[in-house]
Design a protein around this motif. Structure first.
Motif, short mmCIF file in Angstrom:
data_model
loop_
_atom_site.label_atom_id
_atom_site.label_comp_id
_atom_site.label_asym_id
_atom_site.label_seq_id
_atom_site.Cartn_x
_atom_site.Cartn_y
_atom_site.Cartn_z
N GLU A 1 58.10 65.20 12.17
CA GLU A 1 57.73 64.33 13.29
C GLU A 1 57.93 62.86 12.92
OE1 GLU A 1 57.05 65.09 16.38
OE2 GLU A 1 56.88 67.25 16.14
N ALA A 2 57.60 62.50 11.69
CA ALA A 2 57.82 61.12 11.25
C ALA A 2 59.31 60.80 11.24
CB ALA A 2 57.22 60.91 9.86
N GLY A 3 60.11 61.77 10.83
CA GLY A 3 61.55 61.57 10.83
C GLY A 3 62.10 61.34 12.22
N ILE A 4 61.60 62.09 13.18
CA ILE A 4 62.04 61.91 14.56
C ILE A 4 61.59 60.55 15.09
CG2 ILE A 4 61.87 62.80 16.93
CD1 ILE A 4 63.68 64.40 14.93
N ALA A 5 60.41 60.11 14.72
CA ALA A 5 59.95 58.77 15.12
C ALA A 5 60.88 57.70 14.54
CB ALA A 5 58.51 58.55 14.67
N VAL A 6 61.27 57.86 13.29
CA VAL A 6 62.21 56.92 12.66
C VAL A 6 63.54 56.93 13.42
CG1 VAL A 6 63.62 56.53 10.59
CG2 VAL A 6 61.17 56.96 10.38
N LEU A 7 64.02 58.12 13.74
CA LEU A 7 65.27 58.25 14.50
C LEU A 7 65.19 57.51 15.83
CD1 LEU A 7 68.08 59.62 15.00
CD2 LEU A 7 66.79 61.52 15.99
N ARG A 8 64.12 57.72 16.57
CA ARG A 8 63.98 57.09 17.89
C ARG A 8 63.91 55.57 17.77
NH1 ARG A 8 59.10 59.15 20.96
NH2 ARG A 8 59.95 57.74 22.51
N VAL A 9 63.10 55.07 16.86
CA VAL A 9 62.94 53.63 16.71
C VAL A 9 64.25 52.99 16.24
CG1 VAL A 9 61.77 51.84 15.34
CG2 VAL A 9 60.45 53.71 16.37
N ALA A 10 64.89 53.61 15.26
CA ALA A 10 66.14 53.06 14.74
C ALA A 10 67.24 53.08 15.80
CB ALA A 10 66.59 53.85 13.51
N PHE A 11 67.33 54.18 16.55
CA PHE A 11 68.36 54.27 17.59
C PHE A 11 68.15 53.21 18.65
CE2 PHE A 11 70.32 55.95 21.43
CZ PHE A 11 71.58 56.27 20.96
N GLU A 12 66.90 53.01 19.08
CA GLU A 12 66.61 51.98 20.09
C GLU A 12 66.96 50.59 19.57
OE1 GLU A 12 62.54 52.50 21.30
OE2 GLU A 12 62.93 54.51 22.09
N ARG A 13 66.63 50.32 18.32
CA ARG A 13 66.98 49.01 17.75
C ARG A 13 68.49 48.84 17.67
NH1 ARG A 13 65.09 47.48 12.34
NH2 ARG A 13 66.04 45.54 12.98
N TRP A 14 69.16 49.89 17.25
CA TRP A 14 70.62 49.84 17.07
C TRP A 14 71.34 49.59 18.38
CZ3 TRP A 14 74.24 53.95 18.28
CH2 TRP A 14 75.54 53.71 17.81
N ILE A 15 70.97 50.31 19.44
CA ILE A 15 71.67 50.08 20.71
C ILE A 15 71.30 48.74 21.32
CG2 ILE A 15 72.03 52.53 21.21
CD1 ILE A 15 69.78 52.32 23.28
N GLY A 16 70.14 48.21 20.95
CA GLY A 16 69.71 46.92 21.46
C GLY A 16 70.31 45.74 20.72
N GLU A 17 70.90 45.99 19.57
CA GLU A 17 71.50 44.93 18.77
C GLU A 17 72.97 45.24 18.51
OE1 GLU A 17 69.19 44.53 15.20
OE2 GLU A 17 67.34 44.25 16.30
N PRO A 18 73.84 44.98 19.49
CA PRO A 18 75.25 45.36 19.36
C PRO A 18 75.96 44.78 18.14
CG PRO A 18 74.80 44.51 21.56
CD PRO A 18 73.56 44.33 20.75
N HIS A 19 75.50 43.65 17.65
CA HIS A 19 76.17 43.01 16.51
C HIS A 19 75.35 43.12 15.24
CE1 HIS A 19 79.10 41.62 19.35
NE2 HIS A 19 78.14 41.06 20.08
#
Length: 109
Positions: free
Chosen positions: A69-87
């Motif tokens: 579950e912690a891994g999935i939380a990391v995945l979600r947070v990282a993915f959201e940050r990544w798509i929000g920061e194109p550069h």
């Protein structure tokens, strides 16, 4: 957590291959409640599969479920940050940074 980190890294490499496609896909999901719900179901299934893999590696409960579950939380947070920061950094790097942050905030003091 090393096994979870390895799984996250593999997922990040796969998901991070087409950033613009990922951003468009996420914008469609964000615009539709049914798709958001479906995405949550997929993530829950992924967490269950990850926990099962950890149990097969000998990780006892509740540790396997907590790590998954912690891994999935990391995945979600990282993915959201990544798509929000194109550069910003690539997805694997963003994922490692999120996992490092989780380790810091959960460290026993």
């Amino acid at each position: 957590m090393q096994a979870v980190a390895a799984a996250l890294d593999a997922a990040a490499v796969a998901l991070g291959q087409h950033p613009e496609r990922s951003r468009k896909r996420q914008s469609v999901i964000d615009a539709h409640a049914e798709l958001r719900e479906r995405e949550l179901i997929k993530l829950a299934s992924l967490a269950a599969a990850l926990a099962d893999a950890l149990r097969r590696r000998g990780v006892p409960e509740p540790d396997a479920s907590l790590a998954a579950e912690a891994g999935i939380a990391v995945l979600r947070v990282a993915f959201e940050r990544w798509i929000g920061e194109p550069h910003g950094p690539d997805l694997p790097q963003t994922m490692r940074e999120a996992l490092d942050r989780l380790k810091i905030i959960t460290a026993v003091r």
